[in-house]
Scaffold this motif. Sequence first.
Motif, PDB file in Angstrom:
ATOM      1  N   PHE A 192       0.829  -1.193   0.000  1.00  0.00           N
ATOM      2  CA  PHE A 192       0.000   0.000   0.000  1.00  0.00           C
ATOM      3  C   PHE A 192       0.872   1.254   0.000  1.00  0.00           C
ATOM      4  O   PHE A 192       0.669   2.162   0.802  1.00  0.00           O
ATOM      5  CB  PHE A 192      -0.960  -0.016   1.197  1.00  0.00           C
ATOM      6  N   PRO A 193       1.846   1.315  -0.922  1.00  0.00           N
ATOM      7  CA  PRO A 193       2.758   2.461  -0.982  1.00  0.00           C
ATOM      8  C   PRO A 193       2.148   3.626  -1.758  1.00  0.00           C
ATOM      9  O   PRO A 193       1.098   3.489  -2.372  1.00  0.00           O
ATOM     10  CB  PRO A 193       3.950   1.900  -1.739  1.00  0.00           C
ATOM     11  N   GLU A 194       2.857   4.731  -1.743  1.00  0.00           N
ATOM     12  CA  GLU A 194       2.438   5.890  -2.519  1.00  0.00           C
ATOM     13  C   GLU A 194       3.522   6.222  -3.533  1.00  0.00           C
ATOM     14  O   GLU A 194       4.698   5.910  -3.334  1.00  0.00           O
ATOM     15  CB  GLU A 194       2.197   7.082  -1.600  1.00  0.00           C
ATOM     16  N   GLY A 195       3.126   6.858  -4.607  1.00  0.00           N
ATOM     17  CA  GLY A 195       4.058   7.368  -5.604  1.00  0.00           C
ATOM     18  C   GLY A 195       4.974   6.329  -6.203  1.00  0.00           C
ATOM     19  O   GLY A 195       4.560   5.247  -6.601  1.00  0.00           O
ATOM     20  N   ALA A 196       6.268   6.678  -6.244  1.00  0.00           N
ATOM     21  CA  ALA A 196       7.276   5.848  -6.911  1.00  0.00           C
ATOM     22  C   ALA A 196       7.435   4.479  -6.261  1.00  0.00           C
ATOM     23  O   ALA A 196       7.861   3.524  -6.908  1.00  0.00           O
ATOM     24  CB  ALA A 196       8.614   6.582  -6.931  1.00  0.00           C
ATOM     25  N   LYS A 215       6.003   1.095  -7.897  1.00  0.00           N
ATOM     26  CA  LYS A 215       6.721   0.271  -8.870  1.00  0.00           C
ATOM     27  C   LYS A 215       7.403  -0.905  -8.177  1.00  0.00           C
ATOM     28  O   LYS A 215       7.378  -2.029  -8.661  1.00  0.00           O
ATOM     29  CB  LYS A 215       7.758   1.114  -9.607  1.00  0.00           C
ATOM     30  N   ARG A 216       7.978  -0.661  -7.020  1.00  0.00           N
ATOM     31  CA  ARG A 216       8.635  -1.729  -6.258  1.00  0.00           C
ATOM     32  C   ARG A 216       7.600  -2.744  -5.780  1.00  0.00           C
ATOM     33  O   ARG A 216       7.825  -3.952  -5.837  1.00  0.00           O
ATOM     34  CB  ARG A 216       9.407  -1.127  -5.090  1.00  0.00           C
ATOM     35  N   ALA A 217       6.458  -2.274  -5.340  1.00  0.00           N
ATOM     36  CA  ALA A 217       5.403  -3.178  -4.885  1.00  0.00           C
ATOM     37  C   ALA A 217       4.875  -4.020  -6.040  1.00  0.00           C
ATOM     38  O   ALA A 217       4.613  -5.213  -5.873  1.00  0.00           O
ATOM     39  CB  ALA A 217       4.271  -2.384  -4.244  1.00  0.00           C
ATOM     40  N   GLY A 237      -3.930   0.343  -2.772  1.00  0.00           N
ATOM     41  CA  GLY A 237      -2.870  -0.648  -2.851  1.00  0.00           C
ATOM     42  C   GLY A 237      -2.653  -1.244  -4.224  1.00  0.00           C
ATOM     43  O   GLY A 237      -3.346  -0.946  -5.185  1.00  0.00           O
ATOM     44  N   VAL A 238      -1.650  -2.076  -4.294  1.00  0.00           N
ATOM     45  CA  VAL A 238      -1.300  -2.806  -5.511  1.00  0.00           C
ATOM     46  C   VAL A 238      -1.920  -4.191  -5.406  1.00  0.00           C
ATOM     47  O   VAL A 238      -1.709  -4.903  -4.430  1.00  0.00           O
ATOM     48  CB  VAL A 238       0.227  -2.908  -5.673  1.00  0.00           C
ATOM     49  N   TRP A 239      -2.705  -4.552  -6.400  1.00  0.00           N
ATOM     50  CA  TRP A 239      -3.376  -5.854  -6.447  1.00  0.00           C
ATOM     51  C   TRP A 239      -3.150  -6.447  -7.833  1.00  0.00           C
ATOM     52  O   TRP A 239      -3.421  -5.787  -8.836  1.00  0.00           O
ATOM     53  CB  TRP A 239      -4.878  -5.707  -6.214  1.00  0.00           C
TER      54      TRP A 239
END
Length: 93
Positions: free
Chosen positions: A23-27, A30-32, A57-59
Amino acid sequence: MSLLNADDWTLEAKCRGMQDQLFPEGADQKRARAVCFGCSVRSYCLAEALDNRIEWGVWGGMTERERRQLLRQRSDITSWAAVLCGDHPRQAP
């Protein structure tokens, strides 16, 4: 082989136990997203987020912005699980 319940795909997720990092923000997104590549249940994860309109988040390798865009472009789809997973229960490897 045993059949997994619909929610049991999470047991095979490559990101299992990494919730805070997804659940990161911004750049950092990409890592997530990189965690998702090569995950055996990626399509189930993405279908879960799309069918349930999960906004954070990233799903399944997609950010919330990418998912919103896809939902707008394909508003005709009523079941992403059917499209992405064939709506079949996943079998354990």
